[in-house]
Every structure is written in C-alpha cells, then in structure tokens.
Design a protein around this motif. Structure first.
Motif, short mmCIF file in Angstrom:
data_model
loop_
_atom_site.label_atom_id
_atom_site.label_comp_id
_atom_site.label_asym_id
_atom_site.label_seq_id
_atom_site.Cartn_x
_atom_site.Cartn_y
_atom_site.Cartn_z
N ALA A 200 -8.69 4.60 -12.07
CA ALA A 200 -9.94 3.64 -11.53
C ALA A 200 -8.68 2.64 -10.98
CB ALA A 200 -10.44 2.91 -12.52
N ILE A 201 -8.89 2.23 -9.77
CA ILE A 201 -7.93 1.17 -9.25
C ILE A 201 -8.76 0.10 -8.68
CG2 ILE A 201 -6.47 0.63 -7.02
CD1 ILE A 201 -5.72 3.93 -7.09
N VAL A 202 -8.34 -1.30 -9.33
CA VAL A 202 -8.92 -2.37 -9.05
C VAL A 202 -8.32 -3.28 -8.19
CG1 VAL A 202 -10.06 -4.42 -10.22
CG2 VAL A 202 -9.79 -2.08 -11.50
N PHE A 203 -8.67 -3.57 -7.13
CA PHE A 203 -8.13 -4.56 -6.26
C PHE A 203 -8.88 -6.11 -6.23
CE2 PHE A 203 -6.77 -0.49 -3.78
CZ PHE A 203 -5.29 -0.86 -3.98
N GLY A 204 -8.37 -7.05 -5.52
CA GLY A 204 -9.08 -8.24 -5.45
C GLY A 204 -10.38 -8.14 -4.69
N GLY A 205 -10.23 -7.51 -3.52
CA GLY A 205 -11.23 -7.08 -2.70
C GLY A 205 -11.41 -5.83 -2.37
N ALA A 206 -12.21 -5.40 -1.24
CA ALA A 206 -12.81 -3.95 -0.84
C ALA A 206 -11.86 -3.63 0.17
CB ALA A 206 -14.09 -4.08 -0.38
N ARG A 207 -10.99 -4.37 1.01
CA ARG A 207 -10.48 -3.91 2.05
C ARG A 207 -8.97 -2.89 1.70
NH1 ARG A 207 -10.75 -5.59 7.28
NH2 ARG A 207 -8.41 -5.67 7.43
N ILE B 64 0.72 -1.20 0.21
CA ILE B 64 0.12 -0.14 -0.03
C ILE B 64 0.95 1.21 -0.10
CG2 ILE B 64 -1.62 1.24 1.37
CD1 ILE B 64 -2.95 -0.85 0.04
N LYS B 65 1.86 1.16 0.85
CA LYS B 65 2.76 2.36 0.71
C LYS B 65 3.54 2.70 -0.55
CE LYS B 65 3.42 2.79 5.87
NZ LYS B 65 4.12 2.88 6.93
N SER B 66 4.01 1.40 -1.13
CA SER B 66 4.62 1.63 -2.14
C SER B 66 3.84 2.11 -3.47
CB SER B 66 5.21 0.19 -2.84
OG SER B 66 6.19 -0.50 -1.82
N LEU B 67 2.56 1.58 -3.28
CA LEU B 67 1.73 2.12 -4.43
C LEU B 67 1.05 3.67 -4.24
CD1 LEU B 67 -0.51 1.46 -6.94
CD2 LEU B 67 -2.10 0.72 -5.15
N ARG C 56 -8.64 -0.84 -0.42
CA ARG C 56 -9.17 0.58 -0.77
C ARG C 56 -9.07 1.46 0.39
NH1 ARG C 56 -15.09 0.40 -3.04
NH2 ARG C 56 -14.38 -1.54 -4.08
N LEU C 57 -9.47 1.03 1.56
CA LEU C 57 -9.64 1.87 2.84
C LEU C 57 -8.16 2.15 3.39
CD1 LEU C 57 -12.11 -0.33 4.64
CD2 LEU C 57 -12.67 1.56 3.38
N PHE C 58 -7.10 1.14 3.18
CA PHE C 58 -5.83 1.51 3.61
C PHE C 58 -5.24 2.52 2.59
CE2 PHE C 58 -6.59 -2.92 5.31
CZ PHE C 58 -6.66 -2.58 6.68
N LEU C 59 -5.54 2.30 1.31
CA LEU C 59 -4.90 3.29 0.44
C LEU C 59 -5.41 4.72 0.47
CD1 LEU C 59 -2.89 3.75 -2.11
CD2 LEU C 59 -4.72 3.07 -3.56
N GLN C 60 -6.58 4.67 0.88
CA GLN C 60 -7.38 6.00 0.94
C GLN C 60 -6.62 6.83 2.21
OE1 GLN C 60 -11.51 4.89 0.83
NE2 GLN C 60 -11.86 6.31 -1.05
N LYS C 61 -6.60 5.79 3.21
CA LYS C 61 -6.10 6.50 4.56
C LYS C 61 -4.55 6.75 4.17
CE LYS C 61 -4.78 5.30 9.28
NZ LYS C 61 -5.12 4.15 10.55
N GLU C 62 -3.70 6.16 3.58
CA GLU C 62 -2.34 6.49 3.33
C GLU C 62 -2.13 7.82 2.35
OE1 GLU C 62 1.82 6.47 3.56
OE2 GLU C 62 0.17 5.03 4.52
N LEU C 63 -2.96 7.82 1.45
CA LEU C 63 -3.20 9.16 0.48
C LEU C 63 -3.59 10.37 1.07
CD1 LEU C 63 -4.59 7.69 -2.79
CD2 LEU C 63 -2.31 8.22 -2.54
N SER C 64 -4.71 10.32 2.14
CA SER C 64 -5.02 11.31 2.93
C SER C 64 -3.92 12.10 3.91
CB SER C 64 -6.15 10.75 3.78
OG SER C 64 -7.36 10.61 3.21
N ALA C 65 -3.20 10.86 4.65
CA ALA C 65 -1.87 11.37 5.30
C ALA C 65 -0.99 12.16 4.38
CB ALA C 65 -1.25 10.24 5.89
#
Length: 248
Positions: free
Chosen positions: A36-43, A14-17, A45-54
């Motif tokens: 558009a970002i496609v993951f295998g599941g839903a979880r 997630i941090k690398s992305l 996206r929550l961690f990436l959004q948090k990392e981008l916000s920070a």
C-alpha cells in the motif's frame, strides 16, 4: 530494510521511489499488489505507475494507492467492520452547518445573538466547524479546551463574540461528536480522530508493507496512525529534504 528513507530535495522523488521499489521488491520477486502506498494527494500515483510500467515493461498488478484521506477512511471503515457496526458516511458541509446551528440553539444560545436565523448564522457555523475540525485533526484534549474556557470566562483579551464561542466550544464539540456518532456521519477531522483512536481494530493484513511518501507536515492524528504502523514494523517512511528543514 531501513524503514525510513530520506531523499535530497534535488532528487526526482518519483524516480527515486521507483528505484527503491525495483531494488527491494521487484528484483526480489515480491508482489507489488501486497504494497500500500500513501501519498498526500492523488496525482503522484499516476506518475509512479507510469514510471513502474516503463521499468517492468510487461503487465503487472500495481500497489494499492491511497491518498491520506482515503487511508484514514479505510481505517475507519475497517475498524467499524471489525466491531460489527455499520460504516460511517461523510456528512455534507451544509448539513454539518445546519446541525451546528441546532446544537448552538440548544446548548449555547448566546452564540446566536444577532444571527438567530440560519441564513445569518451560516458563515459563523462554518467558522465553528473549521475550528472543531482543527481541534479534531490535532487531537486537542478536553482539558486543554477547558483551560481556554477558563481564560475566556475571566475575560481573556479577545473580542466578546470570540469569548462567547470559547466558553461554549467544549459543549458544542462534544454535542457535535455525539450527533455524528448517532447518525453514523463523519467529517474529515472526526474521521482522523476516530482513526487515531481505533488503529488497533483496523486490519491491514492483506498488505505486507505500507509506504507513507513525501509528507512535509503531519497532524497529531496522522502521527498517531503512522507511529502505530511504524512500531508494528509495517510502515516505511519516505521523506524529501534535510531533517533540520522538515522536523516531521
């Protein structure tokens, strides 16, 4: 930009992305909501959004996130809309099983031997649906199934009940697909199969790029979808692990 990026399994994906998005999009003034970002599941996206916000530290329009199932459904919806057809809706497992029961009664009555009532046939209907689902996900062609039918017809070394199913699987799959098309229904496997077949009709012009992230296995239908977008210069692929470990 390189359209394929591979990170080590020791890296925080997630941090690398997020760093990649920061370097190639945010710092260059590109709008994240055009991604558009496609993951295998839903979880994830929550961690990436948090990392981008920070990292951004102010309000922003985030990328559009999809699970792979949501992305396939988006392809199906967009391709149907472009053709002027009504959108398909997902069929419940129970209704799909009931339809398989009636199709078997009509097209392959021998499969019902010893389980003539729906309550008796229900577990077997679910097995048949699971089989068809895998055939659809892997885009197994009719010719391959006809070869299986031939082996079954001459007494391939499998139980008699399986032989009966193999002999009739082509007609059951074809009849089930016809039923789904007529009723505007889809199963997960049928959606993937139709999406792979109708990629040219799906319009994703609102996205500048589509990122497929951290997949370790792809069904044949998924490969077809990703390959089309990749060849069009629209898809960016992010993997984790050495190519020799994950041949996908």
């Amino acid at each position: 930009m390189n359209n394929t990026v591979t990170y080590s399994l020791a890296d925080d994906f997630i941090k690398s992305l997020a760093s990649y998005l920061e370097d190639h999009f945010i710092k260059q003034g590109k709008e994240l909501n055009r991604l558009a970002i496609v993951f295998g599941g839903a979880r994830p996206r929550l961690f990436l959004q948090k990392e981008l916000s920070a990292r951004i530290k102010k309000p922003f329009f985030p990328p559009r996130f999809f699970t792979i199932d949501e992305f396939i459904e988006a392809i199906l919806f967009r391709s149907e809309r472009s053709g002027g057809s009504e959108p398909f809706t997902k069929i419940s497992d129970f209704e799909a099983s009931f339809s398989i029961y009636h199709l078997a009664k009509k097209h392959a009555p021998s499969v019902l031997k010893g389980r003539e009532h729906f309550s008796q046939f229900l577990p077997w209907a679910r097995e048949i649906l699971g089989f068809i689902e895998q055939l659809d996900l892997e885009a197994v062609e009719i010719k391959t199934l006809e070869d299986i039918q031939f082996n079954a017809a001459i007494g391939y070394d499998v139980p008699e009940s399986i032989n009966a199913l193999l002999v009739h699987i082509v007609v059951l799959r074809r009849a089930f697909h016809k039923f789904l098309k007529e009723k505007k229904f889809y199963t997960r496997g049928f959606a993937y199969l139709r999406a792979a077949e109708s990629m040219n009709k799906a319009d994703f012009s609102e996205f500048e790029s589509i990122l497929f992230c951290n997949f370790f296995y792809l069904h044949k239908t998924e490969e077809a979808v990703v390959k089309k977008l990749y060849n069009d210069g629209k898809a960016f692929l992010f993997f984790q692990g050495e190519a020799s470990e994950w041949p996908v």
